[in-house]
Design an enzyme around this catalytic site. Structure first.
Site, PDB file in Angstrom:
ATOM      1  N   ASP A  44      43.114  92.879 -95.975  1.00  0.00           N
ATOM      2  CA  ASP A  44      43.979  91.707 -96.116  1.00  0.00           C
ATOM      3  C   ASP A  44      43.571  90.791 -97.267  1.00  0.00           C
ATOM      4  O   ASP A  44      44.388  89.994 -97.755  1.00  0.00           O
ATOM      5  CB  ASP A  44      43.916  90.879 -94.830  1.00  0.00           C
ATOM      6  CG  ASP A  44      42.484  90.426 -94.546  1.00  0.00           C
ATOM      7  OD1 ASP A  44      41.595  91.296 -94.399  1.00  0.00           O
ATOM      8  OD2 ASP A  44      42.234  89.206 -94.514  1.00  0.00           O
ATOM      9  N   GLY A  80      38.149  88.672 -91.030  1.00  0.00           N
ATOM     10  CA  GLY A  80      38.353  89.318 -89.741  1.00  0.00           C
ATOM     11  C   GLY A  80      38.867  90.731 -89.908  1.00  0.00           C
ATOM     12  O   GLY A  80      38.680  91.352 -90.964  1.00  0.00           O
ATOM     13  N   THR A 111      32.938  88.478 -94.790  1.00  0.00           N
ATOM     14  CA  THR A 111      33.792  88.171 -95.934  1.00  0.00           C
ATOM     15  C   THR A 111      33.591  86.711 -96.328  1.00  0.00           C
ATOM     16  O   THR A 111      33.238  85.886 -95.486  1.00  0.00           O
ATOM     17  CB  THR A 111      35.249  88.409 -95.506  1.00  0.00           C
ATOM     18  OG1 THR A 111      35.454  89.803 -95.419  1.00  0.00           O
ATOM     19  CG2 THR A 111      36.262  87.819 -96.452  1.00  0.00           C
ATOM     20  N   ARG A 162      40.840 102.413 -98.854  1.00  0.00           N
ATOM     21  CA  ARG A 162      41.412 101.435 -97.915  1.00  0.00           C
ATOM     22  C   ARG A 162      41.404 100.027 -98.537  1.00  0.00           C
ATOM     23  O   ARG A 162      40.433  99.600 -99.132  1.00  0.00           O
ATOM     24  CB  ARG A 162      40.592 101.443 -96.626  1.00  0.00           C
ATOM     25  CG  ARG A 162      41.030 100.433 -95.573  1.00  0.00           C
ATOM     26  CD  ARG A 162      40.149  99.222 -95.570  1.00  0.00           C
ATOM     27  NE  ARG A 162      40.476  98.308 -94.477  1.00  0.00           N
ATOM     28  CZ  ARG A 162      40.006  97.066 -94.388  1.00  0.00           C
ATOM     29  NH1 ARG A 162      39.189  96.612 -95.304  1.00  0.00           N
ATOM     30  NH2 ARG A 162      40.356  96.293 -93.398  1.00  0.00           N
ATOM     31  N   VAL A 163      42.528  99.334 -98.421  1.00  0.00           N
ATOM     32  CA  VAL A 163      42.620  97.946 -98.883  1.00  0.00           C
ATOM     33  C   VAL A 163      42.925  97.073 -97.673  1.00  0.00           C
ATOM     34  O   VAL A 163      43.824  97.390 -96.887  1.00  0.00           O
ATOM     35  CB  VAL A 163      43.728  97.797 -99.947  1.00  0.00           C
ATOM     36  CG1 VAL A 163      43.943  96.335-100.296  1.00  0.00           C
ATOM     37  CG2 VAL A 163      43.376  98.604-101.196  1.00  0.00           C
TER      38      VAL A 163
HETATM   39  N1  ASP Z   1      39.090  90.989 -93.685  1.00  0.00           N
HETATM   40  C1  ASP Z   1      38.193  91.905 -94.326  1.00  0.00           C
HETATM   41  C2  ASP Z   1      38.849  93.250 -94.450  1.00  0.00           C
HETATM   42  O1  ASP Z   1      39.421  93.695 -93.496  1.00  0.00           O
HETATM   43  C3  ASP Z   1      36.902  92.084 -93.615  1.00  0.00           C
HETATM   44  C4  ASP Z   1      36.208  90.850 -93.181  1.00  0.00           C
HETATM   45  O2  ASP Z   1      36.782  89.784 -93.125  1.00  0.00           O
HETATM   46  O3  ASP Z   1      35.028  90.952 -92.876  1.00  0.00           O
HETATM   47  O4  ASP Z   1      38.722  93.863 -95.478  1.00  0.00           O
END
Ligand code: ASP
Length: 250
Positions: free
Chosen positions: A145, A166, A114, A142-143
């Protein structure tokens, strides 16, 4: 460059995240991973610390730069638009759309790349933005954070700005950005970043955070094996491609 020319923190985070969304190396925009149906669904959020305006989009498939749509929503009443509604809004603002949904960069590929940015401008205003293709293989719809203020990002003048990456469910369940902001009210930037460790350990999850405090001091922490970050300040040479090891909670 935007900040060096006296531009706003808000513009700086939008443009930085747009550039990262355009780079297929990262799991956002063009580099987004596939969900369980083999489709790309992206989330992004941005916040103006001066006004507490938030703009966010989730589950968008047809936008090259979800953060641009989120930015266009900043002065609109809704905080978050999803799916077709978000795409229709972006179209109404002349934001470029991909005719077909974006293709996954690495089907079945990587997690946790991300992108996010925090900035403080010469006027002392702060801003934060986060953008993601989500976690590979998750259920359609799915959504995570990333588009939720207080979870994947937050910014408030006088306190600071935060962006997280994360395990999205763990970050949302613990309101991780809100916890880091609370820590920033009393702790130094580097110590406040450590506010992610206890909640992530408790949920056996991984996260990484970048933040700025009210004075523009940098904090970075993660309990994931790797976390790439870069930063630059007035009069500094850019520190780039840094894989941050300090403050690693493991
Ligand atoms: N935080 C992001 C999510 O869960 C994924 C990521 O940070 O790689 O959608």
């Amino acid at each position: 460059m935007i900040l060096a020319r006296g531009g706003s923190a808000l513009d700086a985070v939008k443009v930085a995240v747009c550039l990262l969304e355009d780079d297929p190396l990262f799991n956002a925009g063009r580099g987004s991973v596939a969900n369980a149906d083999g489709l790309v669904e992206m989330d992004a959020g941005i916040m103006d610390g001066a006004t507490l305006d938030v703009g966010a989009v989730a589950c968008v498939r047809f936008l090259y730069n979800p953060v641009e749509a989120a930015h266009a929503m900043l002065r609109e009443p809704p905080v978050l638009l999803v799916g077709a509604g978000a795409e229709a809004f972006a179209k109404s603002r002349g934001i470029p759309e991909a005719r077909e949904g974006l293709r996954p960069s690495m089907p079945g590929g990587r997690d946790h790349d991300t992108v996010g940015c925090v900035a403080r401008d010469r006027k002392g205003h702060v801003a934060a933005a986060t953008s993601t293709g989500g976690l590979a293989g998750t259920l359609a719809g799915r959504v995570g954070d990333a588009p939720l203020p207080g979870c994947g990002f937050y910014a408030e003048d006088g306190i600071g700005a935060v962006s997280l990456s994360g395990d999205g469910e763990a970050i949302a369940r613990t309101l991780l950005a809100a916890r880091v902001m609370r820590a920033l009210e009393t702790a130094a930037a580097s110590a406040a970043a450590g506010a992610i460790f206890d909640p992530m350990t408790r949920l056996a999850a991984e996260a990484g955070v970048i933040l700025l405090d009210r004075e523009g001091r940098v904090g970075i922490a993660h309990n994931s094996p790797h976390f790439a970050a870069a930063y630059v300040g007035e009069g500094m040479e850019p520190v780039s491609g840094l894989v941050w090891k300090e403050n690693n909670g493991r």
